[in-house]
Design a protein around this motif. Sequence first.
Motif, PDB file in Angstrom:
ATOM      1  N   VAL A   1       0.834  -1.202   0.000  1.00 25.07           N
ATOM      2  CA  VAL A   1       0.000   0.000   0.000  1.00 25.07           C
ATOM      3  C   VAL A   1       0.878   1.266   0.000  1.00 25.07           C
ATOM      4  N   ALA A   2       1.912   1.262   0.865  1.00 21.87           N
ATOM      5  CA  ALA A   2       2.772   2.443   0.978  1.00 21.87           C
ATOM      6  C   ALA A   2       3.537   2.704  -0.311  1.00 21.87           C
ATOM      7  N   MET A   3       4.045   1.645  -0.943  1.00 28.33           N
ATOM      8  CA  MET A   3       4.833   1.865  -2.151  1.00 28.33           C
ATOM      9  C   MET A   3       3.936   2.282  -3.310  1.00 28.33           C
ATOM     10  N   GLY A   4       2.678   1.907  -3.244  1.00 31.92           N
ATOM     11  CA  GLY A   4       1.722   2.361  -4.249  1.00 31.92           C
ATOM     12  C   GLY A   4       1.489   3.861  -4.147  1.00 31.92           C
ATOM     13  N   GLN A   5       1.409   4.341  -2.904  1.00 32.79           N
ATOM     14  CA  GLN A   5       1.236   5.783  -2.698  1.00 32.79           C
ATOM     15  C   GLN A   5       2.480   6.524  -3.175  1.00 32.79           C
ATOM     16  N   ALA A   6       3.661   5.956  -2.872  1.00 34.91           N
ATOM     17  CA  ALA A   6       4.906   6.582  -3.311  1.00 34.91           C
ATOM     18  C   ALA A   6       4.993   6.575  -4.840  1.00 34.91           C
ATOM     19  N   ALA A   7       4.600   5.476  -5.452  1.00 41.06           N
ATOM     20  CA  ALA A   7       4.657   5.363  -6.908  1.00 41.06           C
ATOM     21  C   ALA A   7       3.716   6.369  -7.569  1.00 41.06           C
ATOM     22  N   ASP A   8       2.596   6.579  -6.943  1.00 42.03           N
ATOM     23  CA  ASP A   8       1.629   7.539  -7.479  1.00 42.03           C
ATOM     24  C   ASP A   8       2.242   8.944  -7.502  1.00 42.03           C
ATOM     25  N   ARG A   9       2.931   9.288  -6.420  1.00 44.03           N
ATOM     26  CA  ARG A   9       3.601  10.594  -6.362  1.00 44.03           C
ATOM     27  C   ARG A   9       4.660  10.691  -7.455  1.00 44.03           C
ATOM     28  N   LEU A  10       5.448   9.638  -7.608  1.00 37.16           N
ATOM     29  CA  LEU A  10       6.515   9.643  -8.610  1.00 37.16           C
ATOM     30  C   LEU A  10       5.924   9.693 -10.024  1.00 37.16           C
ATOM     31  N   ALA A  11       4.851   8.950 -10.232  1.00 32.37           N
ATOM     32  CA  ALA A  11       4.210   8.916 -11.545  1.00 32.37           C
ATOM     33  C   ALA A  11       3.730  10.308 -11.948  1.00 32.37           C
ATOM     34  N   ARG A  12       3.199  11.038 -10.981  1.00 31.72           N
ATOM     35  CA  ARG A  12       2.715  12.393 -11.277  1.00 31.72           C
ATOM     36  C   ARG A  12       3.887  13.331 -11.554  1.00 31.72           C
ATOM     37  N   LEU A  13       4.984  13.128 -10.828  1.00 31.46           N
ATOM     38  CA  LEU A  13       6.176  13.959 -11.024  1.00 31.46           C
ATOM     39  C   LEU A  13       6.778  13.723 -12.414  1.00 31.46           C
ATOM     40  N   LEU A  14       6.818  12.472 -12.830  1.00 29.17           N
ATOM     41  CA  LEU A  14       7.484  12.120 -14.091  1.00 29.17           C
ATOM     42  C   LEU A  14       6.519  12.031 -15.260  1.00 29.17           C
ATOM     43  N   ASN A  15       5.242  12.051 -14.944  1.00 32.04           N
ATOM     44  CA  ASN A  15       4.240  11.837 -15.967  1.00 32.04           C
ATOM     45  C   ASN A  15       4.462  10.515 -16.710  1.00 32.04           C
ATOM     46  N   ALA A  16       4.658   9.477 -15.931  1.00 31.35           N
ATOM     47  CA  ALA A  16       4.936   8.151 -16.502  1.00 31.35           C
ATOM     48  C   ALA A  16       4.299   7.109 -15.590  1.00 31.35           C
ATOM     49  N   TYR A  17       4.263   5.875 -16.078  1.00 24.76           N
ATOM     50  CA  TYR A  17       3.678   4.803 -15.270  1.00 24.76           C
ATOM     51  C   TYR A  17       4.771   4.030 -14.537  1.00 24.76           C
ATOM     52  N   VAL A  18       4.642   3.954 -13.233  1.00 28.96           N
ATOM     53  CA  VAL A  18       5.624   3.244 -12.423  1.00 28.96           C
ATOM     54  C   VAL A  18       5.155   1.797 -12.246  1.00 28.96           C
ATOM     55  N   VAL A  19       6.030   0.872 -12.605  1.00 28.38           N
ATOM     56  CA  VAL A  19       5.681  -0.538 -12.494  1.00 28.38           C
ATOM     57  C   VAL A  19       5.923  -1.003 -11.066  1.00 28.38           C
ATOM     58  N   LEU A  20       4.890  -1.552 -10.445  1.00 34.36           N
ATOM     59  CA  LEU A  20       4.997  -1.972  -9.052  1.00 34.36           C
ATOM     60  C   LEU A  20       5.277  -3.465  -8.940  1.00 34.36           C
ATOM     61  N   PRO A  21       6.333  -3.804  -8.251  1.00 33.72           N
ATOM     62  CA  PRO A  21       6.668  -5.216  -8.053  1.00 33.72           C
ATOM     63  C   PRO A  21       6.019  -5.715  -6.762  1.00 33.72           C
ATOM     64  N   ILE A  22       6.222  -6.978  -6.452  1.00 35.03           N
ATOM     65  CA  ILE A  22       5.855  -7.483  -5.133  1.00 35.03           C
ATOM     66  C   ILE A  22       7.058  -7.179  -4.228  1.00 35.03           C
ATOM     67  N   PRO A  23       6.845  -6.452  -3.136  1.00 33.91           N
ATOM     68  CA  PRO A  23       7.990  -6.113  -2.288  1.00 33.91           C
ATOM     69  C   PRO A  23       8.566  -7.347  -1.611  1.00 33.91           C
ATOM     70  N   LYS A  24       9.863  -7.285  -1.337  1.00 29.03           N
ATOM     71  CA  LYS A  24      10.500  -8.439  -0.713  1.00 29.03           C
ATOM     72  C   LYS A  24      10.776  -8.136   0.757  1.00 29.03           C
ATOM     73  N   ILE A  25      10.250  -8.988   1.625  1.00 27.58           N
ATOM     74  CA  ILE A  25      10.438  -8.803   3.063  1.00 27.58           C
ATOM     75  C   ILE A  25      11.364  -9.901   3.557  1.00 27.58           C
ATOM     76  N   SER A  26      12.470  -9.525   4.168  1.00 24.59           N
ATOM     77  CA  SER A  26      13.354 -10.565   4.666  1.00 24.59           C
ATOM     78  C   SER A  26      14.085 -10.082   5.907  1.00 24.59           C
ATOM     79  N   VAL A  27      14.693 -11.026   6.584  1.00 26.13           N
ATOM     80  CA  VAL A  27      15.537 -10.659   7.717  1.00 26.13           C
ATOM     81  C   VAL A  27      16.960 -10.911   7.276  1.00 26.13           C
ATOM     82  N   ILE A  28      17.789  -9.880   7.357  1.00 27.09           N
ATOM     83  CA  ILE A  28      19.164 -10.071   6.899  1.00 27.09           C
ATOM     84  C   ILE A  28      20.144  -9.831   8.035  1.00 27.09           C
ATOM     85  N   GLU A  29      21.288 -10.474   7.908  1.00 24.13           N
ATOM     86  CA  GLU A  29      22.373 -10.245   8.842  1.00 24.13           C
ATOM     87  C   GLU A  29      23.192  -9.100   8.258  1.00 24.13           C
TER      88      GLU A  29
END
Lengths: 124, 204
Positions: free
Chosen positions: B22-50
Amino acid sequence: MSLNVLICDDSSFARKQMARALPKEWEVTVHFAGDGLEGVEAIRDGKGDVVFLDLTMPNMDGYGVLETIRRDDLPAMVIVVSGDIQPDAQERVKNLGAMAFIKKPIDAEKARAVLTEYGIMTGV
Amino acid sequence: MPAAAEILTEDQRDCYQELTNVAMGQAADRLARLLNAYVVLPIPKISVIENSDLNMALQGATGDSSVSAVCQGFIGAGISGEAMLMFNDASFASLASLMKYEGPLTQEAELELLMDTASVLIGACIHGIGDQLEIVFNQGHPVVLGQHCDLKDLVAYGNNGWDKALAIEIHYTIEHVNIDCELLLLFTEESVKTLNKKVDYLLD
């Protein structure tokens, strides 16, 4: 026979959130699908008179589901529920035959507004 | 993944993924309006890293090409995190043209593009996650980690005293043009404990 509602989203949290947002007095049978392929299968099985469809999903995404519904002329009223709120995304899904678009996060108010506006929830 | 299981349950991981979606969709919407282009949304990756895996995580994100990156800390409700935005250097020409940037693409010009994009993407994404969890995050000043550098040099920065962290990776691309960036949000183990409580409340 009550209406069959299908909630198609890869996130179990999102499916629960969607199910909770449905009006309590709306007498429907709710089914779930975890990706687009499962979603299409459920629609073919008659479990998706009304479909709440996510866009970003593995295996087959929401666009793929919409294309399949159109190509095979499957009987489903689709409401897209997505975090992709770009105007372009909304236009694309409407062009692919989606009836309405709801911006995530979903809540009861948004769900009720759409169901009422499009006359999906009647007799309540 | 054993490292993840110690910090997150599968339900919690799923919830983080959806909150990010949801959050990255809102961010993409802002970027899309700034660039006047379509931002492709991936599935975000959630992991625990060392800490020692950070290099690998970033490598996977950006490949071998030279990158430019900004980081920005954020804090709120007993949670602190770090956002890092990395651009593949090949992206700047397209970015400049979409933003109608006039003049030669100097190092300074690229820096401006990098900072403009970072402020849109990082801000919207952090606040998008915060809003859903009812947390107000305050952002620190953005810091340029480097321009046109090798990833290895960037990661030297990463050794700031944590062992494990929750990593949220979002790979944004823009349709039809060569723009490629990776947003990485890191929450340390201590912060994740507090975040998990907020998430459990949603899952209840």
